[in-house]
Design a protein around this motif. Structure first.
Motif, PDB file in Angstrom:
ATOM      1  N   VAL A 178       0.868  -1.179   0.000  1.00  0.00           N
ATOM      2  CA  VAL A 178       0.000   0.000   0.000  1.00  0.00           C
ATOM      3  C   VAL A 178       0.910   1.235   0.000  1.00  0.00           C
ATOM      4  CG1 VAL A 178      -1.843   1.211   1.202  1.00  0.00           C
ATOM      5  CG2 VAL A 178      -1.753  -1.276   1.264  1.00  0.00           C
ATOM      6  N   THR A 179       0.493   2.302  -0.683  1.00  0.00           N
ATOM      7  CA  THR A 179       1.319   3.498  -0.809  1.00  0.00           C
ATOM      8  C   THR A 179       0.692   4.664  -0.042  1.00  0.00           C
ATOM      9  OG1 THR A 179       2.118   2.828  -2.999  1.00  0.00           O
ATOM     10  CG2 THR A 179       2.316   5.162  -2.432  1.00  0.00           C
ATOM     11  N   VAL A 180       1.513   5.351   0.730  1.00  0.00           N
ATOM     12  CA  VAL A 180       1.114   6.580   1.401  1.00  0.00           C
ATOM     13  C   VAL A 180       1.883   7.729   0.754  1.00  0.00           C
ATOM     14  CG1 VAL A 180       1.126   7.868   3.573  1.00  0.00           C
ATOM     15  CG2 VAL A 180       0.606   5.414   3.577  1.00  0.00           C
TER      16      VAL A 180
ATOM     17  N   ALA B  24      -2.448  11.122   0.756  1.00  0.00           N
ATOM     18  CA  ALA B  24      -3.258  10.101   0.089  1.00  0.00           C
ATOM     19  C   ALA B  24      -2.767   8.724   0.484  1.00  0.00           C
ATOM     20  CB  ALA B  24      -3.196  10.257  -1.425  1.00  0.00           C
ATOM     21  N   VAL B  25      -3.686   7.763   0.488  1.00  0.00           N
ATOM     22  CA  VAL B  25      -3.355   6.359   0.703  1.00  0.00           C
ATOM     23  C   VAL B  25      -3.973   5.581  -0.450  1.00  0.00           C
ATOM     24  CG1 VAL B  25      -3.338   4.436   2.314  1.00  0.00           C
ATOM     25  CG2 VAL B  25      -3.530   6.771   3.194  1.00  0.00           C
ATOM     26  N   LEU B  26      -3.157   4.754  -1.117  1.00  0.00           N
ATOM     27  CA  LEU B  26      -3.597   4.038  -2.307  1.00  0.00           C
ATOM     28  C   LEU B  26      -3.298   2.551  -2.183  1.00  0.00           C
ATOM     29  CD1 LEU B  26      -1.967   6.344  -5.023  1.00  0.00           C
ATOM     30  CD2 LEU B  26      -4.261   6.566  -4.070  1.00  0.00           C
ATOM     31  N   SER B  27      -4.272   1.707  -2.492  1.00  0.00           N
ATOM     32  CA  SER B  27      -3.969   0.300  -2.694  1.00  0.00           C
ATOM     33  C   SER B  27      -3.186   0.167  -3.992  1.00  0.00           C
ATOM     34  CB  SER B  27      -5.250  -0.536  -2.757  1.00  0.00           C
ATOM     35  OG  SER B  27      -5.990  -0.235  -3.934  1.00  0.00           O
ATOM     36  N   ASP B  28      -2.528  -0.987  -4.203  1.00  0.00           N
ATOM     37  CA  ASP B  28      -1.708  -1.102  -5.412  1.00  0.00           C
ATOM     38  C   ASP B  28      -2.558  -1.057  -6.681  1.00  0.00           C
ATOM     39  OD1 ASP B  28      -2.797  -3.664  -5.127  1.00  0.00           O
ATOM     40  OD2 ASP B  28      -0.951  -4.695  -5.666  1.00  0.00           O
ATOM     41  N   GLY B  29      -3.837  -1.406  -6.575  1.00  0.00           N
ATOM     42  CA  GLY B  29      -4.713  -1.304  -7.733  1.00  0.00           C
ATOM     43  C   GLY B  29      -4.958   0.123  -8.160  1.00  0.00           C
ATOM     44  N   ALA B  30      -4.929   1.071  -7.229  1.00  0.00           N
ATOM     45  CA  ALA B  30      -5.061   2.492  -7.559  1.00  0.00           C
ATOM     46  C   ALA B  30      -3.714   3.095  -7.943  1.00  0.00           C
ATOM     47  CB  ALA B  30      -5.664   3.258  -6.390  1.00  0.00           C
ATOM     48  N   ALA B  31      -2.642   2.630  -7.301  1.00  0.00           N
ATOM     49  CA  ALA B  31      -1.303   3.139  -7.611  1.00  0.00           C
ATOM     50  C   ALA B  31      -0.850   2.756  -9.014  1.00  0.00           C
ATOM     51  CB  ALA B  31      -0.306   2.626  -6.578  1.00  0.00           C
ATOM     52  N   ARG B  32      -1.562   1.840  -9.683  1.00  0.00           N
ATOM     53  CA  ARG B  32      -1.244   1.497 -11.071  1.00  0.00           C
ATOM     54  C   ARG B  32      -1.212   2.717 -11.981  1.00  0.00           C
ATOM     55  NH1 ARG B  32      -4.775  -3.709 -13.118  1.00  0.00           N
ATOM     56  NH2 ARG B  32      -3.550  -5.339 -12.103  1.00  0.00           N
ATOM     57  N   ILE B  33      -1.934   3.753 -11.629  1.00  0.00           N
ATOM     58  CA  ILE B  33      -1.997   4.949 -12.474  1.00  0.00           C
ATOM     59  C   ILE B  33      -0.597   5.534 -12.688  1.00  0.00           C
ATOM     60  CG2 ILE B  33      -2.352   6.643 -10.645  1.00  0.00           C
ATOM     61  CD1 ILE B  33      -4.267   6.543 -13.973  1.00  0.00           C
ATOM     62  N   VAL B  34       0.308   5.311 -11.715  1.00  0.00           N
ATOM     63  CA  VAL B  34       1.702   5.756 -11.831  1.00  0.00           C
ATOM     64  C   VAL B  34       2.575   4.649 -12.411  1.00  0.00           C
ATOM     65  CG1 VAL B  34       3.729   6.567 -10.545  1.00  0.00           C
ATOM     66  CG2 VAL B  34       1.441   7.422  -9.970  1.00  0.00           C
ATOM     67  N   ALA B  35       2.539   3.482 -11.802  1.00  0.00           N
ATOM     68  CA  ALA B  35       3.309   2.339 -12.283  1.00  0.00           C
ATOM     69  C   ALA B  35       2.448   1.088 -12.186  1.00  0.00           C
ATOM     70  CB  ALA B  35       4.580   2.161 -11.453  1.00  0.00           C
ATOM     71  N   PRO B  36       2.236   0.416 -13.325  1.00  0.00           N
ATOM     72  CA  PRO B  36       3.010   0.548 -14.563  1.00  0.00           C
ATOM     73  C   PRO B  36       2.455   1.503 -15.601  1.00  0.00           C
ATOM     74  CG  PRO B  36       1.587  -1.360 -14.726  1.00  0.00           C
ATOM     75  CD  PRO B  36       1.342  -0.780 -13.356  1.00  0.00           C
ATOM     76  N   PHE B  37       1.280   2.105 -15.392  1.00  0.00           N
ATOM     77  CA  PHE B  37       0.607   2.794 -16.491  1.00  0.00           C
ATOM     78  C   PHE B  37       1.266   4.108 -16.890  1.00  0.00           C
ATOM     79  CE2 PHE B  37      -3.625   0.663 -15.082  1.00  0.00           C
ATOM     80  CZ  PHE B  37      -3.207  -0.533 -15.625  1.00  0.00           C
ATOM     81  N   GLY B  38       1.895   4.801 -15.951  1.00  0.00           N
ATOM     82  CA  GLY B  38       2.577   6.035 -16.290  1.00  0.00           C
ATOM     83  C   GLY B  38       1.656   7.160 -16.741  1.00  0.00           C
ATOM     84  N   GLN B  39       0.395   7.130 -16.307  1.00  0.00           N
ATOM     85  CA  GLN B  39      -0.553   8.172 -16.698  1.00  0.00           C
ATOM     86  C   GLN B  39      -0.391   9.441 -15.867  1.00  0.00           C
ATOM     87  OE1 GLN B  39      -2.922   7.259 -19.399  1.00  0.00           O
ATOM     88  NE2 GLN B  39      -1.151   5.898 -19.404  1.00  0.00           N
ATOM     89  N   LEU B  40       0.140   9.295 -14.646  1.00  0.00           N
ATOM     90  CA  LEU B  40       0.389  10.425 -13.755  1.00  0.00           C
ATOM     91  C   LEU B  40       1.690  10.172 -13.005  1.00  0.00           C
ATOM     92  CD1 LEU B  40      -3.146  10.842 -12.090  1.00  0.00           C
ATOM     93  CD2 LEU B  40      -2.138  12.420 -13.759  1.00  0.00           C
ATOM     94  N   ASP B  41       2.299  11.234 -12.484  1.00  0.00           N
ATOM     95  CA  ASP B  41       3.351  11.061 -11.497  1.00  0.00           C
ATOM     96  C   ASP B  41       2.737  11.288 -10.113  1.00  0.00           C
ATOM     97  OD1 ASP B  41       3.018  13.815 -11.325  1.00  0.00           O
ATOM     98  OD2 ASP B  41       4.949  14.309 -12.214  1.00  0.00           O
ATOM     99  N   TRP B  42       3.539  11.119  -9.057  1.00  0.00           N
ATOM    100  CA  TRP B  42       2.972  11.199  -7.714  1.00  0.00           C
ATOM    101  C   TRP B  42       2.407  12.577  -7.388  1.00  0.00           C
ATOM    102  CZ3 TRP B  42       1.604   6.748  -6.339  1.00  0.00           C
ATOM    103  CH2 TRP B  42       2.410   5.620  -6.492  1.00  0.00           C
ATOM    104  N   PRO B  43       3.095  13.666  -7.728  1.00  0.00           N
ATOM    105  CA  PRO B  43       2.454  14.976  -7.495  1.00  0.00           C
ATOM    106  C   PRO B  43       1.148  15.115  -8.274  1.00  0.00           C
ATOM    107  CG  PRO B  43       4.807  15.266  -7.845  1.00  0.00           C
ATOM    108  CD  PRO B  43       4.499  13.836  -8.176  1.00  0.00           C
ATOM    109  N   GLY B  44       1.106  14.552  -9.486  1.00  0.00           N
ATOM    110  CA  GLY B  44      -0.115  14.602 -10.276  1.00  0.00           C
ATOM    111  C   GLY B  44      -1.259  13.836  -9.634  1.00  0.00           C
ATOM    112  N   VAL B  45      -0.934  12.736  -8.965  1.00  0.00           N
ATOM    113  CA  VAL B  45      -1.964  11.983  -8.240  1.00  0.00           C
ATOM    114  C   VAL B  45      -2.598  12.858  -7.166  1.00  0.00           C
ATOM    115  CG1 VAL B  45      -2.332  10.077  -6.623  1.00  0.00           C
ATOM    116  CG2 VAL B  45      -1.006   9.698  -8.704  1.00  0.00           C
ATOM    117  N   LEU B  46      -1.767  13.527  -6.386  1.00  0.00           N
ATOM    118  CA  LEU B  46      -2.301  14.386  -5.326  1.00  0.00           C
ATOM    119  C   LEU B  46      -3.111  15.540  -5.912  1.00  0.00           C
ATOM    120  CD1 LEU B  46       0.668  14.483  -2.812  1.00  0.00           C
ATOM    121  CD2 LEU B  46      -1.605  13.541  -2.384  1.00  0.00           C
TER     122      LEU B  46
END
Length: 263
Positions: A112-114, A197-219
């Motif tokens: 899980v990512t914080v 933010a707290v993300l399960s790995d299924g939500a963190a996919r938006i950064v890796a592997p998908f590369g649709q956003l970076d971490w600042p973009g997620v926030l």
């Protein structure tokens, strides 16, 4: 503080094996580990994460490792008829974030990512020990398209390799039936937190592997559009690559959970 959360199963016809809680005081995200083998438990992963989450929420004030250890112990006590010594007994990765007057405390067990945007820097906090396990089997599974017989066989081999290292020294640690796992969590505290933010790995996919956003973009997206929009973007990316050929992964879609706390 504004608090928002969203959690969606990979398939709307299936049970969600994530679980989340978000209040002004506490944020919790649990990600149930996919069971690819028999587990020795008649209840299932969804029941386990819901029970563990409720147990965490019921006693959130002690030190966070104590909170998690007690929750694991109380959850195990709820199903003594199951074989809790089974190597694949239901388990979950965990993130607990507690907001105090002067600092934000966190506990992370598993992937899980914080994300914590503080007055000094952006912190990306996770526990990478799962990904560091069964690497040969993981890479082998990535070679096959999702849904193929070869992929299913490779994922089963990967799961057995992971289970051989689960909750053991030199391997990785998740919440299962033994409260001692809580002592191996990644913990700490942060000051000057502006948004989190707290993300399960299924939500963190938006950064890796998908590369649709970076971490600042997620926030930024969570602050402007909310967790539901983040998960919808994950689903849109997944839909463009259902076989996992562009972005190799274990499942076409995964349960996805996001919590946002900020101004």
């Amino acid at each position: 503080m504004r608090v928002s959360t969203a959690s969606y199963p990979a398939d709307l016809a299936a049970a969600n094996e994530d679980w989340a809680l978000a209040t002004q005081r506490l944020a919790v995200v649990l990600d149930g580990q996919t069971a690819r083998t028999d587990t020795g438990c008649r209840h299932g992963v969804s029941w386990y994460v819901a029970s563990l989450g409720a147990a965490i929420a019921a006693d959130p004030d002690p030190p966070l490792q104590t909170v998690l250890a007690g929750a694991i112990e109380r959850t195990a006590a709820r199903h003594p008829e199951c074989d809790l010594s089974h190597p694949a007994t239901p388990s979950a990765t965990v993130a607990i974030v507690r907001f105090g007057q002067s600092a934000v405390e966190y506990l992370i067990l598993g992937d899980v990512t914080v994300l914590a945007d503080t007055t000094s820097e952006l912190h990306v906090l996770t526990d990478g020990r799962i990904e560091a396990t069964a690497t040969a089997e993981r890479h082998a599974a990535d070679r096959y398209p999702i849904g193929s017989a070869e992929k299913r066989a490779a994922l089963l081999r990967m799961k057995h390799a992971e289970l051989a290292h689960r909750n053991r020294p030199g391997g990785f640690w998740v919440a299962a039936a033994d409260p001692a796992a809580a002592a191996h969590a990644v913990t700490g505290e942060l000051t000057g937190v502006r948004r989190l933010a707290v993300l399960s790995d299924g939500a963190a996919r938006i950064v890796a592997p998908f590369g649709q956003l970076d971490w600042p973009g997620v926030l930024d997206l969570l602050a402007s559009r909310g967790p539901t929009e983040l998960i919808e973007r994950v689903r849109a990316a997944e839909a463009t690559d259902p076989a996992g050929t562009r972005w190799p992964r274990n499942k076409a879609s995964d349960d996805a959970t996001a919590v946002y706390v900020g101004e």
